[in-house]
Design a protein around this motif. Sequence first.
Motif, mmCIF file in Angstrom:
data_model
loop_
_atom_site.group_PDB
_atom_site.id
_atom_site.type_symbol
_atom_site.label_atom_id
_atom_site.label_comp_id
_atom_site.label_asym_id
_atom_site.label_seq_id
_atom_site.Cartn_x
_atom_site.Cartn_y
_atom_site.Cartn_z
ATOM 1 N N ALA A 61 0.823 -1.215 0.000
ATOM 2 C CA ALA A 61 0.000 0.000 0.000
ATOM 3 C C ALA A 61 0.855 1.262 0.000
ATOM 4 N N VAL A 62 1.895 1.311 0.826
ATOM 5 C CA VAL A 62 2.726 2.515 0.869
ATOM 6 C C VAL A 62 3.512 2.675 -0.424
ATOM 7 N N TRP A 76 2.599 -0.236 -11.259
ATOM 8 C CA TRP A 76 4.003 -0.266 -11.662
ATOM 9 C C TRP A 76 4.837 -1.136 -10.728
ATOM 10 N N GLN A 77 4.316 -1.471 -9.569
ATOM 11 C CA GLN A 77 5.039 -2.358 -8.647
ATOM 12 C C GLN A 77 5.274 -3.740 -9.251
ATOM 13 N N LEU A 78 4.469 -4.099 -10.222
ATOM 14 C CA LEU A 78 4.625 -5.406 -10.858
ATOM 15 C C LEU A 78 5.956 -5.531 -11.583
ATOM 16 N N LEU A 79 6.628 -4.403 -11.831
ATOM 17 C CA LEU A 79 7.970 -4.464 -12.416
ATOM 18 C C LEU A 79 8.928 -5.255 -11.524
ATOM 19 N N GLU A 90 11.997 0.138 -10.851
ATOM 20 C CA GLU A 90 11.074 0.415 -9.747
ATOM 21 C C GLU A 90 11.721 1.324 -8.703
ATOM 22 N N ILE A 91 12.950 1.069 -8.349
ATOM 23 C CA ILE A 91 13.647 1.930 -7.386
ATOM 24 C C ILE A 91 13.798 3.334 -7.950
ATOM 25 N N TYR A 92 14.096 3.434 -9.242
ATOM 26 C CA TYR A 92 14.193 4.743 -9.889
ATOM 27 C C TYR A 92 12.873 5.508 -9.761
ATOM 28 N N PHE A 93 11.754 4.842 -9.986
ATOM 29 C CA PHE A 93 10.441 5.476 -9.847
ATOM 30 C C PHE A 93 10.193 5.914 -8.404
ATOM 31 N N LEU A 94 10.596 5.089 -7.444
ATOM 32 C CA LEU A 94 10.313 5.374 -6.037
ATOM 33 C C LEU A 94 11.162 6.509 -5.469
#
Length: 116
Positions: A61-62, A76-79, A90-94
């Motif tokens: 959720a977070v 996008w977490q499915l990456l 995913e880390i780049y997005f976060l």
Amino acid sequence: MTFTESIKICFSKYVDFNGRASRSEYWWFMLFLVLGTVAAGVVSNKLSGLFTLATLLPSIAVAARRLHDTDRSGWWQLLGFIPVLGWIIEIYFLIQEPKEPNRFGSAPASQALPET
């Protein structure tokens, strides 16, 4: 946002996938998860697994709320299922700056702590 505020907010929004989460809220909670998993693993592998299972939904959720802060869907977490390259993306997005204006609501800095 402080370490304890982040933990309180993430557990009060246990399965809330709406809204946005600041970078500090997300990364403080991730630090809590790592420390909690390591501490539980020192005691027992079963306890570590139980801790991970209990915090699975809040962590998803977070992360969804954090992606919303960058104006991306939580899907996008499915990456993360793509080894190495997916994790890097995913880390780049976060870690990106929040996007304003945003279709997912107001900026998280303007959100107050939930009432207890």
